[in-house]
Structure formats: structure tokens, C-alpha cells
Design a protein around this motif. Structure first.
Motif, PDB file in Angstrom:
ATOM      1  N   LEU A 118       5.317  28.506  81.710  1.00 41.11           N
ATOM      2  CA  LEU A 118       5.996  27.209  81.753  1.00 41.11           C
ATOM      3  C   LEU A 118       6.330  26.840  83.192  1.00 41.11           C
ATOM      4  O   LEU A 118       6.866  27.637  83.950  1.00 41.11           O
ATOM      5  CB  LEU A 118       7.275  27.266  80.915  1.00 41.11           C
ATOM      6  CG  LEU A 118       8.003  25.934  80.658  1.00 41.11           C
ATOM      7  CD1 LEU A 118       7.114  25.002  79.836  1.00 41.11           C
ATOM      8  CD2 LEU A 118       9.316  26.183  79.937  1.00 41.11           C
ATOM      9  N   ILE A 119       5.995  25.601  83.574  1.00 38.31           N
ATOM     10  CA  ILE A 119       6.271  25.117  84.929  1.00 38.31           C
ATOM     11  C   ILE A 119       6.525  23.621  84.874  1.00 38.31           C
ATOM     12  O   ILE A 119       6.008  22.926  83.996  1.00 38.31           O
ATOM     13  CB  ILE A 119       5.096  25.452  85.879  1.00 38.31           C
ATOM     14  CG1 ILE A 119       5.499  25.204  87.329  1.00 38.31           C
ATOM     15  CG2 ILE A 119       3.851  24.673  85.514  1.00 38.31           C
ATOM     16  CD1 ILE A 119       4.496  25.707  88.330  1.00 38.31           C
ATOM     17  N   MET A 120       7.315  23.144  85.788  1.00 37.51           N
ATOM     18  CA  MET A 120       7.665  21.732  85.820  1.00 37.51           C
ATOM     19  C   MET A 120       6.519  20.928  86.417  1.00 37.51           C
ATOM     20  O   MET A 120       6.083  21.185  87.535  1.00 37.51           O
ATOM     21  CB  MET A 120       8.944  21.529  86.637  1.00 37.51           C
ATOM     22  CG  MET A 120       9.518  20.131  86.556  1.00 37.51           C
ATOM     23  SD  MET A 120      11.147  20.030  87.332  1.00 37.51           S
ATOM     24  CE  MET A 120      11.515  18.292  87.123  1.00 37.51           C
ATOM     25  N   ALA A 121       6.023  19.959  85.667  1.00 40.48           N
ATOM     26  CA  ALA A 121       4.895  19.147  86.121  1.00 40.48           C
ATOM     27  C   ALA A 121       5.357  18.128  87.159  1.00 40.48           C
ATOM     28  O   ALA A 121       6.540  17.780  87.243  1.00 40.48           O
ATOM     29  CB  ALA A 121       4.247  18.431  84.936  1.00 40.48           C
ATOM     30  N   ASP A 122       4.406  17.652  87.974  1.00 42.14           N
ATOM     31  CA  ASP A 122       4.712  16.644  88.988  1.00 42.14           C
ATOM     32  C   ASP A 122       5.194  15.361  88.311  1.00 42.14           C
ATOM     33  O   ASP A 122       4.554  14.852  87.389  1.00 42.14           O
ATOM     34  CB  ASP A 122       3.468  16.340  89.822  1.00 42.14           C
ATOM     35  CG  ASP A 122       3.053  17.527  90.664  1.00 42.14           C
ATOM     36  OD1 ASP A 122       3.913  18.376  90.935  1.00 42.14           O
ATOM     37  OD2 ASP A 122       1.861  17.605  91.043  1.00 42.14           O
ATOM     38  N   GLY A 123       6.311  14.840  88.765  1.00 39.25           N
ATOM     39  CA  GLY A 123       6.851  13.610  88.215  1.00 39.25           C
ATOM     40  C   GLY A 123       7.622  13.793  86.928  1.00 39.25           C
ATOM     41  O   GLY A 123       8.149  12.817  86.373  1.00 39.25           O
ATOM     42  N   GLU A 124       7.725  15.013  86.426  1.00 32.32           N
ATOM     43  CA  GLU A 124       8.452  15.252  85.172  1.00 32.32           C
ATOM     44  C   GLU A 124       9.954  15.190  85.418  1.00 32.32           C
ATOM     45  O   GLU A 124      10.461  15.694  86.422  1.00 32.32           O
ATOM     46  CB  GLU A 124       8.071  16.611  84.601  1.00 32.32           C
ATOM     47  CG  GLU A 124       8.661  16.902  83.233  1.00 32.32           C
ATOM     48  CD  GLU A 124       8.159  18.218  82.655  1.00 32.32           C
ATOM     49  OE1 GLU A 124       8.356  18.446  81.451  1.00 32.32           O
ATOM     50  OE2 GLU A 124       7.563  19.000  83.419  1.00 32.32           O
ATOM     51  N   GLU A 125      10.679  14.583  84.501  1.00 29.20           N
ATOM     52  CA  GLU A 125      12.129  14.474  84.642  1.00 29.20           C
ATOM     53  C   GLU A 125      12.778  15.838  84.416  1.00 29.20           C
ATOM     54  O   GLU A 125      12.324  16.634  83.592  1.00 29.20           O
ATOM     55  CB  GLU A 125      12.681  13.446  83.661  1.00 29.20           C
ATOM     56  CG  GLU A 125      12.232  12.026  83.945  1.00 29.20           C
ATOM     57  CD  GLU A 125      12.895  11.026  83.011  1.00 29.20           C
ATOM     58  OE1 GLU A 125      13.809  11.434  82.261  1.00 29.20           O
ATOM     59  OE2 GLU A 125      12.511   9.856  83.034  1.00 29.20           O
ATOM     60  N   LEU A 126      13.881  16.054  85.130  1.00 27.15           N
ATOM     61  CA  LEU A 126      14.566  17.342  85.068  1.00 27.15           C
ATOM     62  C   LEU A 126      15.111  17.606  83.672  1.00 27.15           C
ATOM     63  O   LEU A 126      15.059  18.740  83.171  1.00 27.15           O
ATOM     64  CB  LEU A 126      15.691  17.370  86.106  1.00 27.15           C
ATOM     65  CG  LEU A 126      16.319  18.726  86.428  1.00 27.15           C
ATOM     66  CD1 LEU A 126      15.260  19.706  86.903  1.00 27.15           C
ATOM     67  CD2 LEU A 126      17.384  18.559  87.506  1.00 27.15           C
ATOM     68  N   ASP A 127      15.642  16.583  83.018  1.00 29.66           N
ATOM     69  CA  ASP A 127      16.196  16.753  81.672  1.00 29.66           C
ATOM     70  C   ASP A 127      15.113  17.157  80.672  1.00 29.66           C
ATOM     71  O   ASP A 127      15.352  17.984  79.784  1.00 29.66           O
ATOM     72  CB  ASP A 127      16.868  15.455  81.215  1.00 29.66           C
ATOM     73  CG  ASP A 127      18.270  15.310  81.772  1.00 29.66           C
ATOM     74  OD1 ASP A 127      18.886  16.347  82.046  1.00 29.66           O
ATOM     75  OD2 ASP A 127      18.736  14.172  81.942  1.00 29.66           O
ATOM     76  N   ILE A 128      13.943  16.552  80.792  1.00 34.56           N
ATOM     77  CA  ILE A 128      12.847  16.865  79.871  1.00 34.56           C
ATOM     78  C   ILE A 128      12.396  18.308  80.049  1.00 34.56           C
ATOM     79  O   ILE A 128      12.176  19.041  79.070  1.00 34.56           O
ATOM     80  CB  ILE A 128      11.673  15.892  80.084  1.00 34.56           C
ATOM     81  CG1 ILE A 128      12.103  14.461  79.707  1.00 34.56           C
ATOM     82  CG2 ILE A 128      10.461  16.315  79.268  1.00 34.56           C
ATOM     83  CD1 ILE A 128      11.026  13.425  79.933  1.00 34.56           C
ATOM     84  N   TYR A 129      12.275  18.745  81.294  1.00 34.23           N
ATOM     85  CA  TYR A 129      11.847  20.118  81.540  1.00 34.23           C
ATOM     86  C   TYR A 129      12.896  21.112  81.051  1.00 34.23           C
ATOM     87  O   TYR A 129      12.554  22.151  80.466  1.00 34.23           O
ATOM     88  CB  TYR A 129      11.571  20.301  83.024  1.00 34.23           C
ATOM     89  CG  TYR A 129      11.126  21.701  83.385  1.00 34.23           C
ATOM     90  CD1 TYR A 129       9.918  22.199  82.913  1.00 34.23           C
ATOM     91  CD2 TYR A 129      11.911  22.516  84.191  1.00 34.23           C
ATOM     92  CE1 TYR A 129       9.500  23.483  83.231  1.00 34.23           C
ATOM     93  CE2 TYR A 129      11.500  23.801  84.520  1.00 34.23           C
ATOM     94  CZ  TYR A 129      10.303  24.275  84.029  1.00 34.23           C
ATOM     95  OH  TYR A 129       9.899  25.544  84.340  1.00 34.23           O
TER      96      TYR A 129
END
Length: 285
Positions: A118-129
Motif C-alpha cells: 500500500l502506498i499513497m498515489a500522486d494527487g490522492e487526498e490524505l483522508d482517502i489514503y
């Protein structure tokens, strides 16, 4: 999704409860919602008795069984409709979707692999991640595993984008990442992100450092503005005048020697310098 009225007790008003429908892919979320709804209706003890030696209240069993059957899709409903006890229906569904010990162990291993990737995608919101990480914790719990706050915090700090690196460094320096709450870390990162975006909006974007290098056109414009032109322009009649004052001999742009112009220079041609001369601008040293 159906609405099930809930009696608020004697003289109480009815409160509608959402009845989620179980599918092949949503058992974990479905089980959490159903348990909460049956608990608020006071019939959860008919599904999972606190004391197995005490007989289940028949009335509570009927209500819990009716709710469970109403929360199943048709293909699943036909497989458990013959069971008369709510606890038996619940155990049957749990065995089917969670599985035996070996299946649970295999699913836990698969889930750990998904969590590691699991990794935070570019442009992904912090709350969603952060929601994805929380969902992983719920899946671990449904399979009998645990995902501690320390593991969730480490995953969050290790996989956020570089724009939050300063906040991550501050959290790791001044907080104990082994004991700090996941929600606390998420709040700190969100506060830093909001402050950063507000600052960028105030200054009109990211600030840039002062530039010492100038283009040839910018350098020539600066020389002309200060009256120190070192080359010449041709008049309509063919006579030559200095860029600053007529008759003034400047420094050759090609070899750097004063007394002639660059077009008359006998030295090999060089590219025009883009840096200010130390002699004329000692402040650039």
C-alpha cells in the motif's frame, strides 16, 4: 438496502435502521453494520450468547433471525433459510466467508502483502489514503488478526509524498511513534498540509531563489540602462556611435580589452558572457 424500524421501547418512537445486503465481496463491512444494528435492537445476544449455558429468548431469536434473513441476497438466503436459530445462521455465514483456520491464515498472509504494498498515489487526498489503512485494520480484525496503531502510523509516515516530509521529520523527532495514536498523526499531517497550501496561495506559488545568471538580452538591457554600453549601433548614414555616449570607446565583448569594439576584435570569437563582471559589479562576489 432496506429500512428496518426499531422500537425505542415502551412509548418510544420508531427509529429506522439501514439493513445492509450481504454480497460475495462485502462480508467484513456487512458484519460490522449488522452487529451494531442487532445490538441497538437488543437482540445481539440471540446471535452470540454471552452465556452458552443459558437458553436464548425465543422472541429475540425470531427478531434476530428475521433481520439476518432480510440482510441476505437471494442466492445466499436459500442456503441458510432452513436454519431456525439466528446463531446458526451467523456461524454458517462466518464459516463460508471467513473460512477455516487454514483459509484464515492464507487470507491473513495475502492481506499482509496488500498492506505492505500500500502506498499513497500522486494527487490522492490524505483522508482517502488514511481510510484505506483503516479499512485494512478492519479486515485484519475480521480474520482474527491485529493491525496495531504503531504499524498503521509507520505505514502512513513511510508512504506519504515528499511534500509532507518536513511534518514527518517533526513527528518522528518530537513524538514517540510507537505509542502515538494514528488519528493524532493524521491530524498533524493534515494541519501541516493545510498550512502549506495556505502559504503557497498567499505568495502566489512556490518562492524561487535570486538568480545571478542573466540572459544576453537582460544583461544588455541592464548595461544600456546604466549608460555603460560596450558595443555600438550603426546610424542610418553608416557612422558608428557607442551605445552609451557618442565617441566613447568601451570594452570589447570578445576579448575584454578596452579601446575597440567586438566587431573589430582580432581575437577568436567567443560566446557572450552571461555573468556580471567582477570589476563592474563587485557585489556579486
Amino acid at each position: 438496502m432496506a429500512l428496518v424500524p426499531h422500537g425505542g421501547g415502551a412509548g418510544g418512537s420508531a427509529m429506522p435502521l439501514f439493513c445492509p445486503i450481504l454480497t460475495r465481496d462485502n462480508y467484513t463491512v456487512w458484519a460490522i453494520k449488522v452487529e451494531a444494528n442487532l445490538d441497538v435492537q437488543g437482540v445481539w445476544e440471540a446471535v452470540v450468547p454471552e452465556d452458552s449455558t443459558v437458553a436464548v429468548d425465543p422472541e429475540k431469536n425470531k427478531r434476530a433471525r428475521a433481520y439476518l434473513l432480510g440482510a441476505l441476497s437471494e442466492d445466499i438466503l436459500l442456503q441458510v433459510s432452513s436454519k431456525k436459530m439466528a446463531a446458526a445462521i451467523w456461524e454458517c455465514l462466518k464459516a463460508r466467508f471467513v473460512g477455516a483456520d487454514r483459509v484464515k491464515a492464507a487470507r491473513l498472509s495475502t492481506l499482509r502483502g496488500e498492506f505492505d504494498r500500500l502506498i499513497m498515489a500522486d494527487g490522492e487526498e490524505l483522508d482517502i489514503y488514511a481510510g484505506k489503512i483503516g479499512c485494512m485494520a478492519a479486515k485484519f480484525a475480521s480474520l482474527g488478526g491485529t493491525l496495531s496503531d504503531a504499524q498503521m502510523v509507520k505505514k502512513l509516515l513511510d508512504t506519504v509524498p515528499d511534500s509532507l516530509f518536513a511534518a514527518v521529520a517533526g513527528i518522528e523527532q518530537f513524538c514517540d511513534v510507537e505509542t502515538i495514536c494514528f488519528d493524532d498523526v493524521l491530524g498533524r499531517l493534515k494541519a501541516f498540509q493545510e498550512r502549506t497550501e495556505r502559504r503557497k496561495a498567499a505568495v502566489g506559488g512556490e518562492r524561487r531563489g535570486d538568480q545571478l545568471l542573466l540572459t544576453a538580452a537582460q544583461w544588455e538591457a541592464r548595461r544600456r540602462q546604466r549608460g555603460g554600453g560596450h558595443d555600438h549601433d550603426d546610424d542610418d548614414d553608416g557612422s558608428s556611435v557607442a551605445s552609451g555616449a557618442k565617441g566613447r570607446r568601451g570594452k570589447c565583448w570578445n576579448c575584454g580589452v578596452r579601446g575597440h569594439f567586438s566587431r573589430d576584435c582580432r581575437q577568436p570569437r567567443k560566446e557572450k558572457a552571461l555573468l556580471a563582471d567582477v570589476e563592474d559589479h563587485p557585489c556579486l562576489l
